[in-house]
Design an enzyme around this catalytic site. Structure first.
Site, PDB file in Angstrom:
ATOM      1  N   ASP A  12      89.982   9.046 128.715  1.00 24.48           N
ATOM      2  CA  ASP A  12      90.010  10.615 128.293  1.00 24.48           C
ATOM      3  C   ASP A  12      89.687  11.271 128.909  1.00 24.48           C
ATOM      4  O   ASP A  12      88.538  11.968 128.519  1.00 24.48           O
ATOM      5  CB  ASP A  12      89.801  10.599 126.611  1.00 24.48           C
ATOM      6  CG  ASP A  12      88.085  10.335 126.567  1.00 24.48           C
ATOM      7  OD1 ASP A  12      87.183  10.932 125.521  1.00 24.48           O
ATOM      8  OD2 ASP A  12      87.409   9.579 127.312  1.00 24.48           O
ATOM      9  N   ASP A  34      84.816   8.962 132.265  1.00 21.14           N
ATOM     10  CA  ASP A  34      86.028   8.641 132.745  1.00 21.14           C
ATOM     11  C   ASP A  34      86.789   8.868 134.701  1.00 21.14           C
ATOM     12  O   ASP A  34      86.689   7.971 135.666  1.00 21.14           O
ATOM     13  CB  ASP A  34      86.829   8.741 132.606  1.00 21.14           C
ATOM     14  CG  ASP A  34      86.905   9.386 131.055  1.00 21.14           C
ATOM     15  OD1 ASP A  34      86.055   9.760 130.168  1.00 21.14           O
ATOM     16  OD2 ASP A  34      87.192   8.396 129.880  1.00 21.14           O
ATOM     17  N   HIS A  89      79.090   5.789 131.802  1.00 18.09           N
ATOM     18  CA  HIS A  89      79.487   5.237 130.477  1.00 18.09           C
ATOM     19  C   HIS A  89      80.475   4.292 131.016  1.00 18.09           C
ATOM     20  O   HIS A  89      80.687   3.203 130.972  1.00 18.09           O
ATOM     21  CB  HIS A  89      79.355   5.878 129.052  1.00 18.09           C
ATOM     22  CG  HIS A  89      78.452   6.360 128.562  1.00 18.09           C
ATOM     23  ND1 HIS A  89      77.012   6.679 127.926  1.00 18.09           N
ATOM     24  CD2 HIS A  89      78.313   7.926 128.711  1.00 18.09           C
ATOM     25  CE1 HIS A  89      76.785   7.390 127.408  1.00 18.09           C
ATOM     26  NE2 HIS A  89      78.023   8.401 128.197  1.00 18.09           N
ATOM     27  N   ASP A  90      81.866   4.944 131.389  1.00 20.57           N
ATOM     28  CA  ASP A  90      83.029   4.225 131.605  1.00 20.57           C
ATOM     29  C   ASP A  90      82.598   3.800 132.999  1.00 20.57           C
ATOM     30  O   ASP A  90      83.658   2.853 133.058  1.00 20.57           O
ATOM     31  CB  ASP A  90      84.112   5.410 131.982  1.00 20.57           C
ATOM     32  CG  ASP A  90      83.729   6.030 130.043  1.00 20.57           C
ATOM     33  OD1 ASP A  90      85.179   7.057 130.313  1.00 20.57           O
ATOM     34  OD2 ASP A  90      83.701   5.515 129.275  1.00 20.57           O
TER      35      ASP A  90
END
Ligand code: RIB
Ligand code: CA
Length: 317
Positions: free
Chosen positions: A11, A16, A248-249
């Protein structure tokens, strides 16, 4: 050595975008395609941003398949304004890289996932780093997906930490019913990278300057994306160390290349879908109270140095 094949479900979003660049540029990885889903921003912007990032790092060959625009069940998406503002601040609607000259692929994300896994003889790791709407929909239409995916690596959830409510992490909260379906499916191997791990792989402004000093499109873009994240996190969700942010990703992709980036424990994970205060919470049974067979390798630690070294090494290309 054969490159490890993967599909990223995103997303896109600033973290990302770093995950996409890492997957697109690391020589040990073969990014088969990206699928997009409603999450940080509306799905059409996720698609546009993913196309922009891939083209920016010289990978216009990687197809982007647009996915579902709404959660399976939750009626209150697109995200309520207040939450959208939070995600909007950390991510923004459009990433600061040039518009892509190409279009998204014709097949939708769910069609692409089903057709790819139905027809391939390759082992393709599935890496969802967004609400799990596309994955749950593909599972519902093609239950044999669980046998065809060698490993699913999910960024989501939190045991000690929530980020979108006191109790829940954004990706799981964004589509709790979809997440419940995914964790209840019998995938061959589920690796979960929750906030408990990603908040230990913090990236600083100094790290951003080292990325920018690489002088490459990926290095400069990563410095911009992550630098923006640090600024917003310092304002609205300060980390344990000021002037840092989780990415995070990208930790999920880093794990594929260097498994020692995370440390996992084999535990049972379920998802709350109805609690007024706890909807979207991952129930991680750390003390085996539930009597259910552990089905996930859950990361509680991450090595920030190894993670940052991987970003610098890969984005130098
Ligand atoms: O909670 C972090 C997750 O939510 C990340 O995947 C970020 O991109 C957002 O989707
Ligand atoms: Ca994401």
């Amino acid at each position: 050595m054969a490159r490890r094949k993967l599909i990223l479900d995103v997303d896109t979003g600033t973290d990302d975008a770093v995950a996409v660049m890492l997957a697109a540029l690391h020589p040990a990885l073969d990014l088969v395609g990206c699928t997009t889903v409603n999450g940080n921003v509306e799905v059409q912007y996720c698609t546009d941003n993913t196309l922009r990032v891939l083209d920016h790092v010289g990978r216009p060959d990687v197809p982007v398949h647009e996915g579902l625009a709404r959660p399976l069940v939750r009626p209150d998406f697109p995200i309520p304004r207040a939450v959208r503002d939070l995600a909007g601040q950390i991510h923004g609607r459009t990433l600061p890289v040039p518009l892509s000259a190409r279009r998204k692929a014709d097949a939708s994300a769910v069609e692409f996932l089903i057709e790819t896994y139905r027809s391939t003889t390759d082992e393709i790791t599935l890496v969802p780093v967004a609400p799990l709407t596309n994955i749950a929909a593909a599972l519902t239409l093609y239950p044999r997906l669980v046998d065809r995916v060698p490993e699913i690596v999910i960024m989501g959830g939190g045991h000690e930490i929530g980020n979108i409510t006191p109790s829940a992490e954004f990706n799981i909260w964004g589509d709790p019913e979809a997440a419940a379906i995914v964790f209840a499916a019998k995938f061959r191997k589920i690796t979960l990278v929750p906030l408990d791990a990603t908040h230990r792989a913090l990236v600083s402004y100094d790290d951003c300057e080292r990325l920018r000093a690489l002088g490459t499109p990926a290095g400069r873009a990563a410095a911009d994306f992550i630098g923006h994240r640090i600024q917003v996190h310092d304002e609205i969700q300060r980390m344990a160390v000021a002037g840092t942010t989780p990415v995070h990703d990208a930790v999920c992709v880093g794990y594929l290349v260097d498994p020692a980036i995370i440390t996992t424990r084999r535990l049972h994970v379920a998802v709350e879908t109805t609690g007024t205060l706890t909807v979207g919470r991952t129930i991680i049974d750390t003390h085996f109270r539930g009597g259910q067979e552990p089905q996930c390798d859950v990361a509680f630690e991450a090595d920030a140095r190894r993670f940052m070294a991987l970003l610098l090494e890969t984005f130098a290309r």
